[in-house]
Design a protein around this motif. Structure first.
Motif, PDB file in Angstrom:
ATOM      1  N   UNK A  37     -24.222  22.040  -3.627  1.00 36.88           N
ATOM      2  CA  UNK A  37     -22.963  22.648  -2.954  1.00 36.88           C
ATOM      3  C   UNK A  37     -22.728  24.048  -3.639  1.00 36.88           C
ATOM      4  N   UNK A  38     -22.880  24.093  -5.000  1.00 32.52           N
ATOM      5  CA  UNK A  38     -22.676  25.583  -5.709  1.00 32.52           C
ATOM      6  C   UNK A  38     -23.998  26.541  -5.231  1.00 32.52           C
ATOM      7  N   UNK A  39     -25.142  25.984  -4.869  1.00 34.48           N
ATOM      8  CA  UNK A  39     -26.298  26.874  -4.612  1.00 34.48           C
ATOM      9  C   UNK A  39     -26.000  27.155  -3.017  1.00 34.48           C
ATOM     10  N   UNK A  40     -25.643  26.562  -2.269  1.00 38.46           N
ATOM     11  CA  UNK A  40     -25.258  26.662  -1.165  1.00 38.46           C
ATOM     12  C   UNK A  40     -24.164  27.834  -0.867  1.00 38.46           C
ATOM     13  N   UNK A  41     -23.082  27.639  -1.798  1.00 41.42           N
ATOM     14  CA  UNK A  41     -22.112  28.752  -1.698  1.00 41.42           C
ATOM     15  C   UNK A  41     -22.524  30.189  -2.132  1.00 41.42           C
ATOM     16  N   UNK A  42     -23.545  30.097  -3.282  1.00 37.52           N
ATOM     17  CA  UNK A  42     -24.074  31.244  -3.843  1.00 37.52           C
ATOM     18  C   UNK A  42     -24.907  31.818  -2.784  1.00 37.52           C
ATOM     19  N   UNK A  43     -25.603  30.994  -1.959  1.00 33.55           N
ATOM     20  CA  UNK A  43     -26.541  31.735  -0.855  1.00 33.55           C
ATOM     21  C   UNK A  43     -25.726  32.492   0.398  1.00 33.55           C
ATOM     22  N   UNK A  44     -24.514  32.051   0.324  1.00 35.10           N
ATOM     23  CA  UNK A  44     -23.673  32.737   1.211  1.00 35.10           C
ATOM     24  C   UNK A  44     -23.148  33.953   0.657  1.00 35.10           C
ATOM     25  N   UNK A  45     -23.350  34.334  -0.413  1.00 34.50           N
ATOM     26  CA  UNK A  45     -22.915  35.713  -1.071  1.00 34.50           C
ATOM     27  C   UNK A  45     -24.236  36.406  -1.819  1.00 34.50           C
ATOM     28  N   UNK A  46     -24.801  36.930  -0.720  1.00 40.62           N
ATOM     29  CA  UNK A  46     -25.991  37.582  -1.186  1.00 40.62           C
ATOM     30  C   UNK A  46     -25.684  38.877  -2.161  1.00 40.62           C
ATOM     31  N   UNK A  47     -24.606  39.243  -2.244  1.00 38.91           N
ATOM     32  CA  UNK A  47     -24.383  40.443  -3.264  1.00 38.91           C
ATOM     33  C   UNK A  47     -24.295  40.020  -4.742  1.00 38.91           C
ATOM     34  N   UNK A  48     -24.340  38.646  -4.889  1.00 37.92           N
ATOM     35  CA  UNK A  48     -24.166  38.292  -6.412  1.00 37.92           C
ATOM     36  C   UNK A  48     -25.630  38.431  -7.007  1.00 37.92           C
ATOM     37  N   UNK A  49     -25.488  38.771  -8.355  1.00 37.88           N
ATOM     38  CA  UNK A  49     -26.628  38.937  -8.851  1.00 37.88           C
ATOM     39  C   UNK A  49     -27.070  37.503  -9.460  1.00 37.88           C
ATOM     40  N   UNK A  50     -28.307  37.533 -10.041  1.00 38.61           N
ATOM     41  CA  UNK A  50     -28.965  36.216 -10.432  1.00 38.61           C
ATOM     42  C   UNK A  50     -27.949  35.569 -11.473  1.00 38.61           C
ATOM     43  N   UNK A  51     -27.312  36.271 -12.468  1.00 40.19           N
ATOM     44  CA  UNK A  51     -26.599  35.903 -13.726  1.00 40.19           C
ATOM     45  C   UNK A  51     -25.229  35.457 -12.914  1.00 40.19           C
ATOM     46  N   UNK A  52     -24.784  36.378 -12.179  1.00 42.16           N
ATOM     47  CA  UNK A  52     -23.378  35.828 -11.529  1.00 42.16           C
ATOM     48  C   UNK A  52     -23.559  34.652 -10.746  1.00 42.16           C
ATOM     49  N   UNK A  53     -24.803  34.569 -10.176  1.00 41.80           N
ATOM     50  CA  UNK A  53     -24.872  33.313  -9.142  1.00 41.80           C
ATOM     51  C   UNK A  53     -24.990  32.006 -10.059  1.00 41.80           C
ATOM     52  N   UNK A  54     -25.530  32.030 -11.195  1.00 42.32           N
ATOM     53  CA  UNK A  54     -25.773  31.040 -12.149  1.00 42.32           C
ATOM     54  C   UNK A  54     -24.673  30.815 -12.837  1.00 42.32           C
ATOM     55  N   UNK A  55     -23.842  31.530 -13.196  1.00 50.02           N
ATOM     56  CA  UNK A  55     -22.257  31.560 -13.615  1.00 50.02           C
ATOM     57  C   UNK A  55     -21.468  30.818 -12.983  1.00 50.02           C
ATOM     58  N   UNK A  56     -21.455  31.470 -11.586  1.00 47.59           N
ATOM     59  CA  UNK A  56     -20.553  30.749 -10.428  1.00 47.59           C
ATOM     60  C   UNK A  56     -21.149  29.344 -10.113  1.00 47.59           C
ATOM     61  N   UNK A  57     -22.359  28.882 -10.225  1.00 46.12           N
ATOM     62  CA  UNK A  57     -22.934  27.430 -10.189  1.00 46.12           C
ATOM     63  C   UNK A  57     -22.448  26.752 -11.278  1.00 46.12           C
ATOM     64  N   UNK A  58     -22.808  27.314 -12.326  1.00 43.23           N
ATOM     65  CA  UNK A  58     -22.267  26.457 -13.512  1.00 43.23           C
ATOM     66  C   UNK A  58     -20.693  25.950 -13.558  1.00 43.23           C
ATOM     67  N   UNK A  59     -19.991  26.933 -13.259  1.00 48.19           N
ATOM     68  CA  UNK A  59     -18.481  26.763 -13.184  1.00 48.19           C
ATOM     69  C   UNK A  59     -18.067  26.102 -11.896  1.00 48.19           C
ATOM     70  N   UNK A  60     -18.759  26.076 -10.858  1.00 47.63           N
ATOM     71  CA  UNK A  60     -18.411  25.048  -9.599  1.00 47.63           C
ATOM     72  C   UNK A  60     -19.051  23.571 -10.175  1.00 47.63           C
ATOM     73  N   UNK A  61     -20.056  23.602 -10.740  1.00 47.65           N
ATOM     74  CA  UNK A  61     -20.497  22.213 -11.186  1.00 47.65           C
ATOM     75  C   UNK A  61     -19.455  21.500 -12.175  1.00 47.65           C
ATOM     76  N   UNK A  62     -19.113  22.405 -13.107  1.00 47.91           N
ATOM     77  CA  UNK A  62     -18.106  21.797 -14.223  1.00 47.91           C
ATOM     78  C   UNK A  62     -16.868  21.550 -13.657  1.00 47.91           C
ATOM     79  N   UNK A  63     -16.303  22.305 -12.560  1.00 45.79           N
ATOM     80  CA  UNK A  63     -14.926  21.933 -11.989  1.00 45.79           C
ATOM     81  C   UNK A  63     -15.184  20.688 -11.007  1.00 45.79           C
TER      82      UNK A  63
END
Length: 124
Positions: A37-63
């Motif tokens: 789900x987090x990776x799908x969310x990040x895929x809809x935000x192409x402006x995120x850098x790799x580090x930002x996408x990984x941080x968002x993914x980690x945060x989303x998974x944690x929550x």
């Protein structure tokens, strides 16, 4: 659980191990689903850098895992309360049924005694 239900004293240990394995597998499935789900969310935000996408993914998974854990704990707690309520109700129903049977048995014995006494009186 009783020892007889699992075939002896080792049955409880086997049951606990099976429950732990099932819990681990369930947690793993929830974690994988949250990551997808987090990776799908990040895929809809192409402006995120790799580090930002990984941080968002980690945060989303944690929550998401926290929410899933809380939901499962709430469901288990509710199931425990319902079980207790049903067991109490069942005990009440059994007690009431026993009282009714005892009252009916007393009534039948009283009637039998009355009929027997009446028969003895009429036979004299």
């Amino acid at each position: 659980m009783s020892h007889e239900a699992h075939g002896g004293p080792h049955g409880d240990r086997d049951s606990v191990l099976a429950d732990e394995v099932e819990g681990y597998l369930l947690a793993h499935v929830h974690h994988d689903q949250a990551r997808r789900e987090a990776e799908s969310l990040c895929a809809r935000m192409p402006w995120l850098t790799g580090a930002q996408a990984e941080d968002l993914t980690r945060h989303y998974v944690h929550v998401r895992i926290g929410l899933s854990r809380q939901m499962l704990l709430d469901v288990a707690e509710r199931a425990g309360r319902l079980r207790q309520e049903y067991e109490e109700r069942y005990a009440d129903l059994r007690r009431d049924l026993l009282k009714r049977h005892a009252a009916c048995a007393c009534a039948v014995l009283a009637c039998a005694g009355g009929v027997s006494t009446l028969a003895c009186l009429l036979a004299r």
